[in-house]
Design a protein around this motif. Structure first.
Motif, mmCIF file in Angstrom:
data_model
loop_
_atom_site.group_PDB
_atom_site.id
_atom_site.type_symbol
_atom_site.label_atom_id
_atom_site.label_comp_id
_atom_site.label_asym_id
_atom_site.label_seq_id
_atom_site.Cartn_x
_atom_site.Cartn_y
_atom_site.Cartn_z
ATOM 1 N N THR A 1 -117.742 -12.820 82.937
ATOM 2 C CA THR A 1 -119.003 -13.368 83.425
ATOM 3 C C THR A 1 -119.982 -13.617 82.292
ATOM 4 N N TYR A 2 -120.047 -12.701 81.337
ATOM 5 C CA TYR A 2 -121.029 -12.800 80.262
ATOM 6 C C TYR A 2 -120.537 -13.684 79.110
ATOM 7 N N ILE A 3 -119.285 -13.555 78.739
ATOM 8 C CA ILE A 3 -118.772 -14.328 77.611
ATOM 9 C C ILE A 3 -118.661 -15.806 77.954
ATOM 10 N N ALA A 4 -118.677 -16.134 79.242
ATOM 11 C CA ALA A 4 -118.640 -17.538 79.653
ATOM 12 C C ALA A 4 -119.849 -18.308 79.137
ATOM 13 N N ALA A 5 -120.923 -17.594 78.798
ATOM 14 C CA ALA A 5 -122.136 -18.248 78.285
ATOM 15 C C ALA A 5 -121.871 -18.978 76.977
ATOM 16 N N VAL A 6 -120.834 -18.585 76.247
ATOM 17 C CA VAL A 6 -120.481 -19.271 75.002
ATOM 18 C C VAL A 6 -119.135 -19.989 75.157
ATOM 19 N N ASP A 7 -118.835 -20.344 76.418
ATOM 20 C CA ASP A 7 -117.653 -21.161 76.744
ATOM 21 C C ASP A 7 -116.341 -20.496 76.349
ATOM 22 N N LEU A 8 -116.286 -19.170 76.502
ATOM 23 C CA LEU A 8 -115.045 -18.450 76.252
ATOM 24 C C LEU A 8 -114.518 -17.876 77.558
ATOM 25 N N THR A 9 -113.225 -17.694 77.632
ATOM 26 C CA THR A 9 -112.563 -17.089 78.784
ATOM 27 C C THR A 9 -111.629 -15.997 78.280
ATOM 28 N N PRO A 10 -111.056 -15.195 79.187
ATOM 29 C CA PRO A 10 -110.105 -14.171 78.738
ATOM 30 C C PRO A 10 -108.953 -14.726 77.903
ATOM 31 N N GLU A 11 -108.612 -15.978 78.060
ATOM 32 C CA GLU A 11 -107.564 -16.570 77.233
ATOM 33 C C GLU A 11 -107.945 -16.582 75.755
ATOM 34 N N ASP A 12 -109.248 -16.525 75.480
ATOM 35 C CA ASP A 12 -109.731 -16.548 74.096
ATOM 36 C C ASP A 12 -109.845 -15.153 73.490
ATOM 37 N N ALA A 13 -109.625 -14.129 74.285
ATOM 38 C CA ALA A 13 -109.795 -12.759 73.797
ATOM 39 C C ALA A 13 -108.703 -12.388 72.805
ATOM 40 N N VAL A 14 -109.069 -11.512 71.867
ATOM 41 C CA VAL A 14 -108.101 -10.984 70.913
ATOM 42 C C VAL A 14 -107.209 -9.944 71.596
ATOM 43 N N ILE A 15 -107.840 -9.079 72.410
ATOM 44 C CA ILE A 15 -107.086 -8.101 73.204
ATOM 45 C C ILE A 15 -107.724 -7.992 74.577
ATOM 46 N N LEU A 16 -106.920 -7.651 75.574
ATOM 47 C CA LEU A 16 -107.385 -7.487 76.948
ATOM 48 C C LEU A 16 -106.973 -6.111 77.471
ATOM 49 N N GLN A 17 -107.776 -5.583 78.396
ATOM 50 C CA GLN A 17 -107.433 -4.301 79.005
ATOM 51 C C GLN A 17 -106.522 -4.498 80.209
ATOM 52 N N ALA A 18 -105.628 -3.557 80.415
ATOM 53 C CA ALA A 18 -104.730 -3.621 81.570
ATOM 54 C C ALA A 18 -105.396 -3.041 82.814
ATOM 55 N N ASP A 19 -105.832 -1.772 82.760
ATOM 56 C CA ASP A 19 -106.460 -1.060 83.885
ATOM 57 C C ASP A 19 -105.695 -1.279 85.182
ATOM 58 N N GLU A 20 -104.420 -0.965 85.168
ATOM 59 C CA GLU A 20 -103.580 -1.188 86.349
ATOM 60 C C GLU A 20 -103.969 -0.299 87.521
ATOM 61 N N GLU A 21 -104.685 0.791 87.261
ATOM 62 C CA GLU A 21 -105.096 1.687 88.341
ATOM 63 C C GLU A 21 -106.445 1.305 88.940
#
Length: 284
Positions: free
Chosen positions: A212-232
């Motif tokens: 929600t916040y990073i979208a302000a600079v036209d980025l999405t999770p696809e642009d992230a260096v690493i992502l969290q899993a948080d499967e629980e």
């Protein structure tokens, strides 16, 4: 039915905090937070940004007859809990359960997590590095200043073997002081969650953030260096009410609408873009 309420200002909240709330008349809400017109009960829910506000709008369209949802828009990560605690609203939808628990501890609150709705795909973004393999010794890392999101950021770093946390620490309470191994000699800076996007723009090498916040600079999770899993789904965005109104008919109608097929389908559509995933199963 769905409608938007007024923006809650900090001054108004401070005044409300100093006053005395009316006693509940039916266990669902009170004279401050319930409006009844032609036998329709208005359920006031505090929130602030899409897709949370989108979810509330969909829920307002499908909630059972006799109820309507009013969105009370707030502008920061403090107002929605203060408003709920002070009985200015009946519920809120803007946080995960660990964040709520810290609020309860700090404010002697009586807020309760009712229904997880979706889990935002969070991670670290970088204006410098293209992948985790590029991270250099001594890189500066911006993590949230609130305890629970700081913990979430550190857990994400640990998942990708950039740090090791003290095994004795509760994963939802970890702080930078609990980093037991730091092979990359990362340096940590705590920044307010709403200012993390600005930290990215300022060139901080690794910046934790929400879609929600990073979208302000036209980025999405696809642009992230690493992502969290948080499967629980420990950090799923959750519908929150109070102990005194959680079992009321109005709040139960709200829960049903929030965990409806229509909301699930909307979230499932967003999941295709990698921004989030639903945190409930239909029929739960």
């Amino acid at each position: 039915m769905f409608k938007k309420g007024l923006l809650l200002g900090s001054t108004a909240l401070l005044l409300a905090a100093c006053g005395t709330a009316d006693e509940s008349t039916d266990g669902a809400s009170n004279e401050v937070t319930e409006e009844t017109t032609e036998e329709t009960v208005t359920i006031k829910v505090a929130s602030h940004l899409p897709p949370m506000t989108d979810v509330l709008e969909i829920a307002g369209d499908v909630i059972e007859d006799g109820y309507e949802i009013e969105l009370v828009e707030v502008s920061d990560n403090i107002q929605y809990n203060e408003a709920l605690l002070n009985e200015e609203v009946d519920a809120n939808f803007a946080q995960h359960e660990p964040f709520m628990e810290v609020f309860n501890q700090e404010r002697d609150g009586n807020l309760v997590a009712l229904q997880p709705i979706y889990n935002a795909v969070v991670g670290f973004y970088s204006p410098v590095y293209d992948s985790v393999e590029d991270i250099e010794d001594g890189a500066e890392v911006a993590v949230p200043s609130d305890p629970t999101n700081e913990a979430r950021a550190l857990v994400t770093l640990e998942e990708h073997e950039l740090i090791t946390l003290d095994p004795e620490v509760n994963k939802t309470e970890a702080s930078v002081d609990d980093v037991s191994e730091n092979p990359y000699n990362l340096t940590f800076t705590n920044i307010d969650l709403l200012n993390l996007t600005a930290a990215y723009e300022d060139g901080v090498e690794l910046v934790f953030n929400y879609p929600t916040y990073i979208a302000a600079v036209d980025l999405t999770p696809e642009d992230a260096v690493i992502l969290q899993a948080d499967e629980e789904n420990m950090f799923a965005q959750t519908l929150v009410a109070r102990e005194d109104n959680q079992d009321s008919d109005a709040i139960q109608a709200l829960v049903d609408a929030m965990a409806s097929q229509e909301v699930y389908d909307f979230l499932d559509g967003l999941a295709e873009n990698g921004h989030l995933r639903p945190a409930f199963e239909l029929g739960e």
